[in-house]
Design a protein around this motif. Structure first.
Motif, short mmCIF file in Angstrom:
data_model
loop_
_atom_site.label_atom_id
_atom_site.label_comp_id
_atom_site.label_asym_id
_atom_site.label_seq_id
_atom_site.Cartn_x
_atom_site.Cartn_y
_atom_site.Cartn_z
N ARG A 1 35.86 -25.62 -6.99
CA ARG A 1 35.58 -24.89 -5.75
C ARG A 1 36.60 -23.78 -5.56
NH1 ARG A 1 36.57 -26.32 0.08
NH2 ARG A 1 37.35 -28.34 -0.63
N PRO A 2 36.18 -22.51 -5.70
CA PRO A 2 37.14 -21.41 -5.52
C PRO A 2 37.57 -21.31 -4.07
CG PRO A 2 34.91 -20.56 -5.79
CD PRO A 2 34.84 -22.03 -6.06
N ALA A 3 38.85 -21.04 -3.86
CA ALA A 3 39.36 -20.85 -2.50
C ALA A 3 38.76 -19.59 -1.90
CB ALA A 3 40.88 -20.76 -2.52
N HIS A 4 38.75 -19.54 -0.58
CA HIS A 4 38.18 -18.38 0.11
C HIS A 4 38.88 -17.09 -0.31
CE1 HIS A 4 36.37 -16.00 3.31
NE2 HIS A 4 37.57 -15.55 3.61
N ASP A 5 40.19 -17.17 -0.54
CA ASP A 5 40.95 -15.97 -0.90
C ASP A 5 41.23 -15.87 -2.40
OD1 ASP A 5 42.66 -18.12 -1.07
OD2 ASP A 5 44.31 -17.18 0.06
N ALA A 6 40.46 -16.60 -3.21
CA ALA A 6 40.61 -16.47 -4.66
C ALA A 6 40.19 -15.07 -5.07
CB ALA A 6 39.74 -17.51 -5.37
N PRO A 7 40.69 -14.56 -6.22
CA PRO A 7 40.35 -13.20 -6.64
C PRO A 7 38.84 -12.95 -6.71
CG PRO A 7 42.11 -14.08 -7.99
CD PRO A 7 41.62 -15.22 -7.14
N VAL A 8 38.45 -11.75 -6.30
CA VAL A 8 37.05 -11.32 -6.37
C VAL A 8 36.97 -10.12 -7.30
CG1 VAL A 8 35.04 -10.51 -5.08
CG2 VAL A 8 36.66 -12.08 -3.99
N TRP A 9 36.21 -10.25 -8.38
CA TRP A 9 36.00 -9.14 -9.32
C TRP A 9 34.54 -8.72 -9.30
CZ3 TRP A 9 38.04 -12.32 -14.07
CH2 TRP A 9 39.41 -12.60 -13.90
#
Length: 522
Positions: A492-500
């Motif tokens: 489960r990616p965190a809400h503030d995980a990197p977005v590409w």
């Protein structure tokens, strides 16, 4: 007429249209023969623009974008097929015939109405001229003072705006075609020898899997997220117990609500493939896909399992797949679950039996591309997990199908659609990770992600286009290679995980796993 469902309100039809005022002035001044011809053409055009507004409403509601007058006609047969698979042959035929008749009647009746109105204007020329002058004065006054009714400007020029927007769309589409052909010819890894591609994954069993409509909303929406997040956390713990570890982040998809193939090809090409025209250009090019990079190494057999493919699939060549199993080659004898030809669990077991369990020759490894479809709209009925040893030919799903929701009931209920969508994602994630837990090994590397967000009615009118992506492996060296990506631990990616951007993934993946750039520019 507005072109979005949210603005389709009675107050919109109380506005004073500038085009009607100008049309009245023109028609009053023309001789009879010209007047009738101009009225008929203008009426037919107005009817056609109304049809375009309706298409806009549908595309905004389902795909989060406007209808492209050049590119999107080719999607209408797919829409008809979707109706057939979802609602049955009779309902699909009725809707298709009804829609065609509506379009023809709308254009014909508006044309006739405009001709009739022009004759009325001609019979009462003096009164019509005064009326047009008064209406024009009111329109200018309302514009100057920004007069509104219930927050909507009383003066309107929507039809002219639609024409300008469509003209700009045509111009932009033609320009984009020429520019994208040049972009597709540039490839940082286009001339890289096979011996310098993916050197750090030699000997690994690499599996890329797309989960239909698996978007950020599934993890963060208040209705969908509780069940999905619980499933992701439980499956993370189960995989860790089996020796696996995972890293997860976000990708911004090139598509939304549908057109899954645009998300697949964007991920694999490293190009932003946001429409059908770009897709056709890439499929006809020699721009290297990520899957084809594995084939070019000479050290991997490449295979695809595509339960959603029900016709010829020439894209196999561009993807570099030695073998592809479509919906008719997996031996399924159970019921269809709405659009999905078979449950994901069954497709994964067939992948195991027909591909993954087979010994490799010549010391090669394997790269697989799987497209899972059980989370495809309209999310009714949804399959349930059964004992893996009891899957057989899929007949075991008959009772589950019959006890499930009817598609028509879920389509008509927004809240239920959101709830059932969340359940479908839980099912797909569970099936995939249970397969990995059951059949994976020390060399297995699983990359799975969503292709796009679900339709706007489920994800929200202003939802992002982000989708989750995870890489799972037992070998710690595999995840060490992406430690500088700063992805979240677990599924489960965190809400503030990197977005590409989704188009950046191919090159990042190639670089992380030992590929050397040798650019190709033409």
């Amino acid at each position: 007429m507005p072109n979005t469902l949210g603005t389709l309100k009675p107050v919109e039809f109380m506005r004073i249209p500038a085009e009607a005022i100008m049309g009245a002035v023109v028609l009053v001044s023309l001789p009879r023969r010209w007047r009738l011809g101009v009225a008929a053409v203008a009426g037919a055009l107005l009817g056609f623009l109304t049809v375009l507004n309706m298409f806009d409403i549908g595309f905004n509601e389902y795909l989060g974008r406007h209808f492209n007058i050049i590119l999107d006609w080719s999607l209408l047969p797919d829409a008809q097929s979707y109706l057939k698979d979802t609602l049955g042959d009779t309902a699909a035929l009725g809707i298709t015939v009804g829609a065609a008749l509506l379009i023809v009647l709308l254009m014909a009746l508006v044309a006739l109405a405009t001709v009739r109105l022009s004759n009325a204007l001609a019979r009462h020329k003096a009164q019509a001229s005064r009326g047009a002058l008064i209406a024009g004065t009111v329109w200018i006054t309302c514009t100057a003072f920004s007069v509104q009714v219930a927050g909507v400007p009383l003066a309107a020029q929507h039809t002219a705006g639609v024409i300008k927007t469509q003209a700009r769309t045509i111009q932009d589409t033609l320009r984009d075609e020429a520019e994208f052909q040049k972009i597709a010819k540039v490839d940082d890894y286009g001339n890289t020898p096979g011996s310098q591609l993916l050197t750090d994954l030699r000997g690994k069993d690499v599996i890329f899997t797309f989960i239909e409509s698996y978007g950020r909303s599934a993890i963060e929406d208040p209705i969908e997220a509780p069940g999905v997040d619980k499933t992701l956390d439980e499956r993370t713990a189960a995989l860790e117990k089996a020796g696996y570890h995972a890293k997860s982040g976000w990708l911004t998809s090139a598509t939304y609500g549908g057109s899954s193939w645009l998300g697949h090809s964007t991920t694999m090409s490293g190009l932003w493939i946001s429409n059908q025209q770009r897709y056709r250009t890439v499929m006809a090019s020699d721009h290297m896909s990520l899957t084809d990079a594995f084939k070019k190494t000479g050290d991997f057999d490449t295979v695809g399992v595509m339960p959603g493919v029900q016709k010829g699939w020439p894209e196999q060549k561009w993807y570099g797949l030695d073998k592809v199993y479509n919906a008719f080659q997996l031996g399924y004898q159970g019921p269809k679950f709405s659009w999905s030809t078979m449950p994901d669990q069954y497709a994964l077991q067939q992948y195991q039996d027909r591909v993954h369990s087979k010994p490799l020759t010549d010391g090669k490894s394997r790269m697989s591309l799987l497209i899972l479809t059980s989370s495809h709209q309209p999310w009714a009925p949804i399959p349930k997990m059964v004992d893996w040893d009891q899957l057989g030919d899929g007949s075991i799903f008959d009772a589950i199908h019959d006890a499930g929701n009817k598609s028509a009931d879920v389509i008509a209920d927004t809240t239920k659609s959101r709830q059932e969508y969340g359940k479908s994602v839980q099912y797909s994630v569970t099936a995939l990770t249970e397969w990995l837990e059951r059949y994976g090994n020390d060399n297995t590397v699983l990359v799975f992600l969503g292709d796009h967000q679900p339709i706007a009615r489920v994800s929200g009118n202003h939802a992002s286009r982000d989708v989750p992506i995870s890489i799972v492996a037992k070998d710690p060296k595999v995840l060490d290679k992406i430690s500088d990506w700063n992805w979240s631990d677990g599924l489960r990616p965190a809400h503030d995980a990197p977005v590409w951007k989704m188009s950046s993934f191919r090159d990042r993946f190639l670089a992380a796993y030992g590929s050397t750039k040798h650019p190709k520019t033409s």
